[in-house]
Motif scaffolding. Sequence first.
Motif, PDB file in Angstrom:
ATOM      1  N   VAL A   1       0.793  -1.254   0.144  1.00 57.79           N
ATOM      2  CA  VAL A   1       0.018   0.018  -0.073  1.00 57.79           C
ATOM      3  C   VAL A   1       0.934   1.400  -0.021  1.00 57.79           C
ATOM      4  N   GLU A   2       1.982   1.261   0.730  1.00 50.85           N
ATOM      5  CA  GLU A   2       2.807   2.383   0.661  1.00 50.85           C
ATOM      6  C   GLU A   2       3.450   2.751  -0.723  1.00 50.85           C
ATOM      7  N   TRP A   3       3.771   1.510  -1.204  1.00 53.50           N
ATOM      8  CA  TRP A   3       4.384   1.638  -2.703  1.00 53.50           C
ATOM      9  C   TRP A   3       3.207   2.371  -3.442  1.00 53.50           C
ATOM     10  N   MET A   4       2.107   1.883  -3.520  1.00 53.24           N
ATOM     11  CA  MET A   4       0.877   2.316  -4.318  1.00 53.24           C
ATOM     12  C   MET A   4       0.864   3.833  -4.189  1.00 53.24           C
ATOM     13  N   LEU A   5       0.668   4.152  -2.760  1.00 56.00           N
ATOM     14  CA  LEU A   5       0.388   5.584  -2.471  1.00 56.00           C
ATOM     15  C   LEU A   5       1.356   6.447  -2.994  1.00 56.00           C
ATOM     16  N   ALA A   6       2.908   6.055  -2.799  1.00 51.90           N
ATOM     17  CA  ALA A   6       3.812   6.832  -3.322  1.00 51.90           C
ATOM     18  C   ALA A   6       3.838   7.091  -4.864  1.00 51.90           C
ATOM     19  N   GLU A   7       3.589   5.933  -5.292  1.00 50.81           N
ATOM     20  CA  GLU A   7       3.880   6.047  -6.864  1.00 50.81           C
ATOM     21  C   GLU A   7       2.376   6.932  -7.480  1.00 50.81           C
ATOM     22  N   HIS A   8       1.504   6.691  -7.100  1.00 45.79           N
ATOM     23  CA  HIS A   8       0.285   7.355  -7.768  1.00 45.79           C
ATOM     24  C   HIS A   8      -0.304   8.650  -7.113  1.00 45.79           C
ATOM     25  N   ARG A   9       0.341   8.829  -5.797  1.00 44.68           N
ATOM     26  CA  ARG A   9       0.007  10.288  -5.003  1.00 44.68           C
ATOM     27  C   ARG A   9      -1.667  10.689  -5.277  1.00 44.68           C
ATOM     28  N   PRO A  10      -2.392   9.439  -4.925  1.00 45.86           N
ATOM     29  CA  PRO A  10      -3.857   9.673  -5.086  1.00 45.86           C
ATOM     30  C   PRO A  10      -4.391  11.119  -4.174  1.00 45.86           C
ATOM     31  N   ALA A  11      -5.444  11.909  -4.788  1.00 50.55           N
ATOM     32  CA  ALA A  11      -5.474  13.175  -4.243  1.00 50.55           C
ATOM     33  C   ALA A  11      -6.480  12.721  -3.024  1.00 50.55           C
ATOM     34  N   PRO A  12      -6.106  13.345  -1.847  1.00 51.82           N
ATOM     35  CA  PRO A  12      -6.717  12.861  -0.718  1.00 51.82           C
ATOM     36  C   PRO A  12      -8.393  13.093  -0.856  1.00 51.82           C
ATOM     37  N   SER A  13      -9.128  11.943  -0.450  1.00 50.92           N
ATOM     38  CA  SER A  13     -10.570  12.130  -0.339  1.00 50.92           C
ATOM     39  C   SER A  13     -11.097  12.381  -1.733  1.00 50.92           C
ATOM     40  N   GLU A  14     -10.683  12.357  -2.927  1.00 54.30           N
ATOM     41  CA  GLU A  14     -11.168  12.687  -4.444  1.00 54.30           C
ATOM     42  C   GLU A  14     -11.276  11.628  -5.241  1.00 54.30           C
ATOM     43  N   GLU A  15     -10.489  10.585  -4.946  1.00 55.00           N
ATOM     44  CA  GLU A  15     -10.474   9.472  -6.001  1.00 55.00           C
ATOM     45  C   GLU A  15     -11.892   8.668  -5.823  1.00 55.00           C
ATOM     46  N   VAL A  16     -12.155   8.291  -7.035  1.00 53.13           N
ATOM     47  CA  VAL A  16     -13.174   7.211  -7.249  1.00 53.13           C
ATOM     48  C   VAL A  16     -12.702   6.058  -7.921  1.00 53.13           C
ATOM     49  N   ILE A  17     -12.790   5.082  -7.336  1.00 53.28           N
ATOM     50  CA  ILE A  17     -12.003   3.914  -7.845  1.00 53.28           C
ATOM     51  C   ILE A  17     -12.903   2.843  -8.142  1.00 53.28           C
ATOM     52  N   LEU A  18     -12.566   2.278  -9.299  1.00 48.33           N
ATOM     53  CA  LEU A  18     -13.365   0.979  -9.997  1.00 48.33           C
ATOM     54  C   LEU A  18     -13.282  -0.307  -9.000  1.00 48.33           C
ATOM     55  N   ASP A  19     -14.280  -0.904  -8.619  1.00 50.52           N
ATOM     56  CA  ASP A  19     -14.040  -1.934  -7.717  1.00 50.52           C
ATOM     57  C   ASP A  19     -15.014  -3.127  -8.770  1.00 50.52           C
ATOM     58  N   GLN A  20     -14.252  -3.927  -9.434  1.00 52.45           N
ATOM     59  CA  GLN A  20     -14.942  -4.829 -10.223  1.00 52.45           C
ATOM     60  C   GLN A  20     -14.504  -6.256 -10.042  1.00 52.45           C
TER      61      GLN A  20
ATOM     62  N   LEU B   1      -8.981   3.135  -0.024  1.00 54.47           N
ATOM     63  CA  LEU B   1      -9.649   3.384   1.078  1.00 54.47           C
ATOM     64  C   LEU B   1      -8.552   4.313   1.955  1.00 54.47           C
ATOM     65  N   ALA B   2      -7.190   3.796   1.885  1.00 52.02           N
ATOM     66  CA  ALA B   2      -6.244   4.561   2.928  1.00 52.02           C
ATOM     67  C   ALA B   2      -5.975   5.756   2.267  1.00 52.02           C
ATOM     68  N   ALA B   3      -6.415   6.162   1.101  1.00 52.29           N
ATOM     69  CA  ALA B   3      -6.447   7.704   0.722  1.00 52.29           C
ATOM     70  C   ALA B   3      -7.857   8.226   0.746  1.00 52.29           C
ATOM     71  N   GLY B   4      -8.771   7.531   1.399  1.00 49.13           N
ATOM     72  CA  GLY B   4     -10.024   8.201   1.897  1.00 49.13           C
ATOM     73  C   GLY B   4     -10.712   8.447   0.430  1.00 49.13           C
ATOM     74  N   GLY B   5     -10.622   7.389  -0.536  1.00 52.33           N
ATOM     75  CA  GLY B   5     -11.482   7.622  -1.683  1.00 52.33           C
ATOM     76  C   GLY B   5     -12.778   6.685  -1.473  1.00 52.33           C
ATOM     77  N   THR B   6     -13.420   6.554  -2.663  1.00 51.55           N
ATOM     78  CA  THR B   6     -14.753   6.200  -2.779  1.00 51.55           C
ATOM     79  C   THR B   6     -14.587   4.977  -3.787  1.00 51.55           C
ATOM     80  N   MET B   7     -15.022   3.788  -3.466  1.00 52.56           N
ATOM     81  CA  MET B   7     -15.111   2.744  -4.310  1.00 52.56           C
ATOM     82  C   MET B   7     -16.530   2.686  -4.928  1.00 52.56           C
ATOM     83  N   VAL B   8     -16.360   2.364  -6.493  1.00 55.21           N
ATOM     84  CA  VAL B   8     -17.506   2.116  -7.095  1.00 55.21           C
ATOM     85  C   VAL B   8     -17.744   0.353  -7.462  1.00 55.21           C
ATOM     86  N   ALA B   9     -18.628   0.006  -7.133  1.00 55.29           N
ATOM     87  CA  ALA B   9     -18.951  -1.391  -7.679  1.00 55.29           C
ATOM     88  C   ALA B   9     -19.502  -1.678  -9.013  1.00 55.29           C
TER      89      ALA B   9
END
Length: 370
Positions: free
Chosen positions: A37-56, A72-80
């Motif tokens: 998770v630390e790697w993903m957050l460092a590589e993609h720098r998600p915008a805090p609380s703004e991301e909407v992520i595909l959950d498929q 979720l660590a970035a405070g994002g929203t999952m869309v199933a």
Amino acid sequence: PGRPPRDQDPFYIMFTSGSTGDPKGVVITRGNITAFVEWMLAEHRPAPSEEVILDQTTFSFDVSMMGLLPGLAAGGTMVAITRDDVANPKRMYQALATSDLTTWVSTPSFAHLVLRERGFTAAMLPRLRRFLFCGESLPPETARQLRERFPAAEIWNTYGPTETTVATTSVLVDDACLARYSPLPIGRPMPGTRVVALDPELRPVPDGERGEIVIAGPNVSPGYLHRPDLTQRVFVRFEGQPAYRTGDWGRVVDGLLFFEGRRDNQVKLHGYRIELGDVEAHLCGLPGVQNAVVLPVERGARIESLAAFILFPSRPDEPEFATASRLRAALAEQLPVYMIPSRWRFPESFPTTPNGKVDRQALAGGMAER
Ligand code: AMP
């Protein structure tokens, strides 16, 4: 209960197909998942609380963790997007069109499916800024179409087995990468992890030569649940770190890793990992079956389905389609649906190689002729 989790505690256990018919439980610790998770957050720098992520992706497949945990660590929203949505394309595109996604996570197979709709473009998903792919080869053509339709979005190819926590290498597939490489590279290792191509004595092969991909670092699982025998075979140490022998062939060119297929009979069907021996073992366990061989049916570089070749001591007195549907139903009680072959053949005998093994290549050739 009553104490905080430690790094060596199991975080999840994910089961993958095992070659003899028993699924293997891969233990992933809290330390493993933290590194990922630390790697993903460092590589993609998600915008805090703004991301909407595909959950498929189904939660029994670890690609699902690539969106869920960093998201979720970035405070994002999952869309199933559910299995029912996928079965009903109109509903699926409606769900996508109202999702406002910023981050796409799936297998390349799913993107390939969605690209059938011409309206799947940046106009449908104007905030989409990255595609993250994992689990199987990313065909250059899929990446090229996505570049055209989503010019502002990044496309990432990532690679890694369940045993090393979701993904371990990554590469940004931009226009320069697409112009230069076909097949596409799988990238460079995450910081703190070594990903090397080794010879059978586990010595690094020179750059440009093919070897088995071995992954060493904090993302390597402690092993298979209650299976020290299997664990010992593929979990090793490399330069003082815990390491995993992937069974994948690879080669380093220009500092980038390339995937070159499997050492064994493991295949990927629409992103699902299947040991052909697993399906064969279950088929051989069915009443009346003497022997069974399962082969991938390929179209170009893509595996489309599985074919089963079944040997009976004496052929059942019924039409072939009735035998096939009986075996399919019996298998479906034991295996997930993606592992059920869709083509069935009932030869009188199996061709053999000079040393007496079933000649899988000859069987595959016979399949192409029909
Ligand atoms: P799984 O444990 O289901 O994630 O499957 C892991 C296997 O999928 C790897 O060992 C590879 O054989 C294959 N794989 C995963 N990612 C990629 C990729 N980006 N390109 C090619 N093969 C991949």
